[in-house]
Write an enzyme that holds these catalytic residues in place. Structure first.
Site, mmCIF file in Angstrom:
data_model
loop_
_atom_site.group_PDB
_atom_site.id
_atom_site.type_symbol
_atom_site.label_atom_id
_atom_site.label_comp_id
_atom_site.label_asym_id
_atom_site.label_seq_id
_atom_site.Cartn_x
_atom_site.Cartn_y
_atom_site.Cartn_z
ATOM 1 N N GLY A 18 0.993 -1.245 -0.092
ATOM 2 C CA GLY A 18 0.070 0.076 -0.138
ATOM 3 C C GLY A 18 0.823 1.321 -0.171
ATOM 4 O O GLY A 18 1.795 1.533 -0.802
ATOM 5 N N ASP A 60 5.903 -7.308 15.183
ATOM 6 C CA ASP A 60 4.612 -6.873 15.415
ATOM 7 C C ASP A 60 4.909 -5.613 16.360
ATOM 8 O O ASP A 60 4.933 -5.525 17.335
ATOM 9 C CB ASP A 60 3.855 -7.819 16.323
ATOM 10 C CG ASP A 60 2.577 -7.620 16.788
ATOM 11 O OD1 ASP A 60 2.075 -6.193 16.268
ATOM 12 O OD2 ASP A 60 1.786 -8.067 17.573
ATOM 13 N N GLY A 89 -0.486 1.413 10.143
ATOM 14 C CA GLY A 89 -1.817 1.863 10.792
ATOM 15 C C GLY A 89 -2.853 0.867 10.093
ATOM 16 O O GLY A 89 -2.767 0.037 9.088
ATOM 17 N N TYR A 151 -10.022 4.442 14.537
ATOM 18 C CA TYR A 151 -9.046 4.945 13.460
ATOM 19 C C TYR A 151 -8.888 6.426 13.381
ATOM 20 O O TYR A 151 -8.108 7.135 13.686
ATOM 21 C CB TYR A 151 -9.441 4.571 11.925
ATOM 22 C CG TYR A 151 -8.388 4.855 10.976
ATOM 23 C CD1 TYR A 151 -7.398 4.266 10.526
ATOM 24 C CD2 TYR A 151 -8.653 5.972 10.112
ATOM 25 C CE1 TYR A 151 -6.525 4.761 9.664
ATOM 26 C CE2 TYR A 151 -8.142 6.467 9.074
ATOM 27 C CZ TYR A 151 -6.848 5.763 8.886
ATOM 28 O OH TYR A 151 -5.861 6.257 7.823
#
Length: 252
Positions: A18, A60, A89, A151
């Protein structure tokens, strides 16, 4: 424009796919040395196959100890870190009443606490060198309603942190800024899934909500990030820049 990033050492969190992957690629094209950290080994290995110069690290980053450990490994591999991009995120949950407290806590760890922690780790070294750039990837929904509360809450906190930390660190030669993307289309993102599921609905959303009339691209976000990281943006301090094709409804 020569951004003078050749030879700079860059760390991108959430950099295996992404927007993060696009940012990593943009820095590589500028001649920088780039390391990315992410949870999924398969995605990391795929990114490295596509960009052989990329340094990959699995961790992680919702876990504080894991963040400490992987930062030490990256620092040992790269040497000093000149640029940190806190991109990791994600969103989860639904309405506030339908979302558990644990999900709110998890969202803060992933979207916000990881950025604060990596920023502190990197800034300590940058201060010693008298220079450095930290860029936090938030969202236009850190400034206004929209999207999932978990978020939005975390991204709002990130924008506030960016300004506070920028004012603190500029005295020591370290610039802190942010980028707030709007709706960005890429193969592994939520917008692509929604587009596949209901093209008519999503096309209507684009026409009604994005004045530019299309989704943004990861490259358009990455271009702004590399600029902010460069000395060409040396007088930009504590700003979080919208990259959204006019989508945001905020005046400020």
């Amino acid at each position: 424009m020569d951004l003078r990033l050749k030879g700079k050492n860059v760390l991108v969190t959430g950099g295996s796919k992404g927007i993060g992957k696009g940012i990593a690629g943009a820095f590589l094209r500028e001649g920088a040395n780039v390391a990315v950290v992410a949870r999924g080994l398969e995605a990391l290995e795929t990114a490295q196959t596509e960009m052989p110069e990329l340094r990959i690290f699995q961790a992680d980053i919702t876990d504080e100890t894991a963040r400490d450990d992987v930062f030490k490994k990256i620092e040992a591999d790269l040497g000093k870190i000149d640029v940190l991009v806190n991109n990791a995120g994600g969103s989860s949950g639904g309405s506030v009443m339908d979302t558990s407290l644990a999900q709110f806590e998890e969202a803060m760890q992933l979207n916000y606490h990881s950025a604060v922690h990596f920023s502190k780790l990197a800034a300590e070294k940058m201060e010693a060198n008298g220079s450095g750039s930290i860029i936090n990837i938030s969202s236009i929904f850190g400034r206004e309603s929209g999207g999932k509360p978990t978020y939005n809450n975390a991204k709002a906190a990130m924008i506030s942190f960016t300004k506070a930390f920028a004012d603190e660190m500029i005295k020591k030669g370290v610039r802190v800024n942010g980028v707030a993307p709007g709706s960005i289309l890429h193969p592994t993102g939520n917008w692509q899934k929604k587009l596949d599921e209901n093209p008519e609905k999503i096309h209507q959303f684009v026409q009604e909500e994005i004045p530019a009339g299309r989704f943004g691209t990861v490259e358009e976000v990455a271009d702004v990030v590399t600029f902010l990281a460069s000395e060409r943006a040396r007088w930009v301090v504590g700003a979080t820049l919208n990259v959204d094709g006019g989508q945001s409804r905020a005046n400020f």
